[in-house]
Scaffold this motif. Sequence first.
Motif, PDB file in Angstrom:
ATOM      1  N   VAL A 155       1.172  -0.993  -0.105  1.00  0.00           N
ATOM      2  CA  VAL A 155      -0.183   0.227   0.018  1.00  0.00           C
ATOM      3  C   VAL A 155       0.728   1.137  -0.107  1.00  0.00           C
ATOM      4  CG1 VAL A 155      -1.556   1.060   1.228  1.00  0.00           C
ATOM      5  CG2 VAL A 155      -1.228  -0.820   1.541  1.00  0.00           C
ATOM      6  N   SER A 156       1.357   1.679  -0.726  1.00  0.00           N
ATOM      7  CA  SER A 156       2.158   2.393  -1.229  1.00  0.00           C
ATOM      8  C   SER A 156       3.005   2.648  -3.154  1.00  0.00           C
ATOM      9  CB  SER A 156       4.045   2.641  -0.440  1.00  0.00           C
ATOM     10  OG  SER A 156       4.449   1.144  -1.949  1.00  0.00           O
ATOM     11  N   ILE A 157       3.727   4.181  -2.523  1.00  0.00           N
ATOM     12  CA  ILE A 157       2.905   4.702  -4.300  1.00  0.00           C
ATOM     13  C   ILE A 157       4.368   3.312  -5.171  1.00  0.00           C
ATOM     14  CG2 ILE A 157       3.920   6.446  -5.988  1.00  0.00           C
ATOM     15  CD1 ILE A 157       2.623   8.288  -3.451  1.00  0.00           C
ATOM     16  N   THR A 158       4.975   3.648  -4.367  1.00  0.00           N
ATOM     17  CA  THR A 158       6.538   2.895  -5.087  1.00  0.00           C
ATOM     18  C   THR A 158       5.970   1.248  -4.861  1.00  0.00           C
ATOM     19  OG1 THR A 158       7.636   3.812  -3.758  1.00  0.00           O
ATOM     20  CG2 THR A 158       8.429   2.107  -4.690  1.00  0.00           C
ATOM     21  N   SER A 159       4.789   0.214  -4.616  1.00  0.00           N
ATOM     22  CA  SER A 159       4.962  -0.376  -4.466  1.00  0.00           C
ATOM     23  C   SER A 159       3.115  -1.014  -5.532  1.00  0.00           C
ATOM     24  CB  SER A 159       4.352  -1.312  -3.437  1.00  0.00           C
ATOM     25  OG  SER A 159       4.937  -1.195  -2.152  1.00  0.00           O
TER      26      SER A 159
ATOM     27  N   ASP B 196       3.337   0.704  14.270  1.00  0.00           N
ATOM     28  CA  ASP B 196       3.846   0.317  12.794  1.00  0.00           C
ATOM     29  C   ASP B 196       4.386   1.308  12.405  1.00  0.00           C
ATOM     30  OD1 ASP B 196       4.495  -1.775   9.644  1.00  0.00           O
ATOM     31  OD2 ASP B 196       2.747   0.276   9.512  1.00  0.00           O
ATOM     32  N   PHE B 197       5.699   1.827  11.463  1.00  0.00           N
ATOM     33  CA  PHE B 197       6.541   3.148  11.469  1.00  0.00           C
ATOM     34  C   PHE B 197       6.675   3.288   9.808  1.00  0.00           C
ATOM     35  CE2 PHE B 197       7.051   2.703  15.704  1.00  0.00           C
ATOM     36  CZ  PHE B 197       7.368   3.256  16.360  1.00  0.00           C
ATOM     37  N   ALA B 198       6.564   3.648   8.956  1.00  0.00           N
ATOM     38  CA  ALA B 198       6.977   3.860   7.951  1.00  0.00           C
ATOM     39  C   ALA B 198       7.953   5.671   7.691  1.00  0.00           C
ATOM     40  CB  ALA B 198       6.303   4.357   6.962  1.00  0.00           C
ATOM     41  N   GLN B 199       8.427   5.814   7.194  1.00  0.00           N
ATOM     42  CA  GLN B 199       9.573   7.202   6.714  1.00  0.00           C
ATOM     43  C   GLN B 199       7.276   8.377   6.376  1.00  0.00           C
ATOM     44  OE1 GLN B 199      12.012   5.448   3.595  1.00  0.00           O
ATOM     45  NE2 GLN B 199      13.750   6.745   4.843  1.00  0.00           N
ATOM     46  N   LEU B 200       7.171   7.687   5.413  1.00  0.00           N
ATOM     47  CA  LEU B 200       5.854   8.596   4.821  1.00  0.00           C
ATOM     48  C   LEU B 200       4.832   7.430   4.549  1.00  0.00           C
ATOM     49  CD1 LEU B 200       6.940  11.545   2.815  1.00  0.00           C
ATOM     50  CD2 LEU B 200       6.255  11.959   4.431  1.00  0.00           C
ATOM     51  N   PRO B 201       4.284   7.027   5.433  1.00  0.00           N
ATOM     52  CA  PRO B 201       3.476   6.267   4.975  1.00  0.00           C
ATOM     53  C   PRO B 201       2.383   6.230   3.425  1.00  0.00           C
ATOM     54  CG  PRO B 201       2.347   6.701   7.145  1.00  0.00           C
ATOM     55  CD  PRO B 201       3.916   8.311   6.419  1.00  0.00           C
ATOM     56  N   LEU B 202       2.073   5.591   2.832  1.00  0.00           N
ATOM     57  CA  LEU B 202       1.248   5.613   1.653  1.00  0.00           C
ATOM     58  C   LEU B 202       2.517   6.290   0.288  1.00  0.00           C
ATOM     59  CD1 LEU B 202      -1.944   6.804   2.249  1.00  0.00           C
ATOM     60  CD2 LEU B 202      -0.994   4.506   2.244  1.00  0.00           C
ATOM     61  N   VAL B 203       3.092   6.333   0.779  1.00  0.00           N
ATOM     62  CA  VAL B 203       4.332   6.951  -0.313  1.00  0.00           C
ATOM     63  C   VAL B 203       5.864   5.572   0.295  1.00  0.00           C
ATOM     64  CG1 VAL B 203       5.998   8.997  -1.073  1.00  0.00           C
ATOM     65  CG2 VAL B 203       3.625   8.943  -0.354  1.00  0.00           C
TER      66      VAL B 203
ATOM     67  N   THR C 125       7.664   3.022   0.556  1.00  0.00           N
ATOM     68  CA  THR C 125       7.358   1.128   0.887  1.00  0.00           C
ATOM     69  C   THR C 125       8.041   0.679   1.804  1.00  0.00           C
ATOM     70  OG1 THR C 125       7.620  -1.172  -0.188  1.00  0.00           O
ATOM     71  CG2 THR C 125       9.261  -0.149  -0.876  1.00  0.00           C
ATOM     72  N   LEU C 126       8.875   0.882   3.339  1.00  0.00           N
ATOM     73  CA  LEU C 126       9.834   0.355   3.675  1.00  0.00           C
ATOM     74  C   LEU C 126       9.260   0.635   4.956  1.00  0.00           C
ATOM     75  CD1 LEU C 126      11.780  -1.020   5.262  1.00  0.00           C
ATOM     76  CD2 LEU C 126      13.222   1.109   5.197  1.00  0.00           C
ATOM     77  N   HIS C 127       8.727  -0.274   5.435  1.00  0.00           N
ATOM     78  CA  HIS C 127       7.838  -0.422   7.020  1.00  0.00           C
ATOM     79  C   HIS C 127       8.723  -0.498   8.254  1.00  0.00           C
ATOM     80  CE1 HIS C 127       3.559   1.289   6.282  1.00  0.00           C
ATOM     81  NE2 HIS C 127       4.283   1.572   4.920  1.00  0.00           N
ATOM     82  N   VAL C 128       8.498  -0.479   9.028  1.00  0.00           N
ATOM     83  CA  VAL C 128       9.332  -0.917  10.401  1.00  0.00           C
ATOM     84  C   VAL C 128       8.307  -1.380  11.512  1.00  0.00           C
ATOM     85  CG1 VAL C 128      11.132  -1.254  11.623  1.00  0.00           C
ATOM     86  CG2 VAL C 128      11.651  -0.252  10.267  1.00  0.00           C
ATOM     87  N   ALA C 129       7.886  -2.709  12.195  1.00  0.00           N
ATOM     88  CA  ALA C 129       7.065  -3.160  13.325  1.00  0.00           C
ATOM     89  C   ALA C 129       7.509  -3.629  13.683  1.00  0.00           C
ATOM     90  CB  ALA C 129       5.428  -3.814  12.470  1.00  0.00           C
ATOM     91  N   VAL C 130       7.032  -2.877  15.412  1.00  0.00           N
ATOM     92  CA  VAL C 130       7.519  -3.409  16.693  1.00  0.00           C
ATOM     93  C   VAL C 130       5.855  -4.064  17.541  1.00  0.00           C
ATOM     94  CG1 VAL C 130       8.518  -3.017  18.306  1.00  0.00           C
ATOM     95  CG2 VAL C 130       8.960  -1.292  16.916  1.00  0.00           C
ATOM     96  N   PHE C 131       6.857  -5.360  17.568  1.00  0.00           N
ATOM     97  CA  PHE C 131       5.826  -6.693  18.352  1.00  0.00           C
ATOM     98  C   PHE C 131       6.695  -7.279  19.184  1.00  0.00           C
ATOM     99  CE2 PHE C 131       5.792  -7.460  13.788  1.00  0.00           C
ATOM    100  CZ  PHE C 131       4.059  -7.518  13.570  1.00  0.00           C
TER     101      PHE C 131
END
Length: 219
Positions: free
Chosen positions: A153-157, A195-202, A204-210
Amino acid sequence: MSGKEAAYAGRIKYSEERSRKYQQRKSGKHASEMRLLERAFALIPKTHRVLDAPCGGARVSIHLAGLGYQMSAADLSEAMVKIARENFTQNGLPGPVEQQDIEKLTYPDRHFDTIVSFRLFHHFPNGDIRRRVVNELCRVAGQNVVLSYFSPVSITSVRNKLAASIGGKKSKKYPTLLSEVESYFKANGFRLVKDFAQLPLVHTLHVAVFERAGRPSAG
């Protein structure tokens, strides 16, 4: 090389030449990725013993050690392990660097407080591999797993998918919905903290903490 080993790029045992070339990253990109990790690790206590797997050349380990974490590192590639050990020594880090298969870690259950797995998950082409790896991360992590993944769910993807559909080069990276990632952790008794992203929806790289369920939420 067996069919299993050839199943995805993350299992390639890099030559030393290729491994050293992999260390050459644009400084701006490296800095932005480390800022993203810092946001995630703001939820992880500095007292935690952290395993970086796969560690590559140990750039994540070195950065997190600079923030005060006690780091250990592991990678499947013998060449990467050699480079990571060199970088640990050059930066005065005392932690061990071991050759390990992230699908079959040899560590005891809950051996580390936190495991960070950065820029590997998007290499997994199917759910069987993703589930197997998450099972191992959750088995060895006592409290937290910090995992990066590529969001579809990102522009790049979307751009990459459209390019492939009209005959362009097909990406060898596999975006995964957060809900799918979360399901693998839930099956192991872990819950999503944030869940973290530099800019969500822009980006593609996310980092999630569980975190292991049953503990007070970290965020």
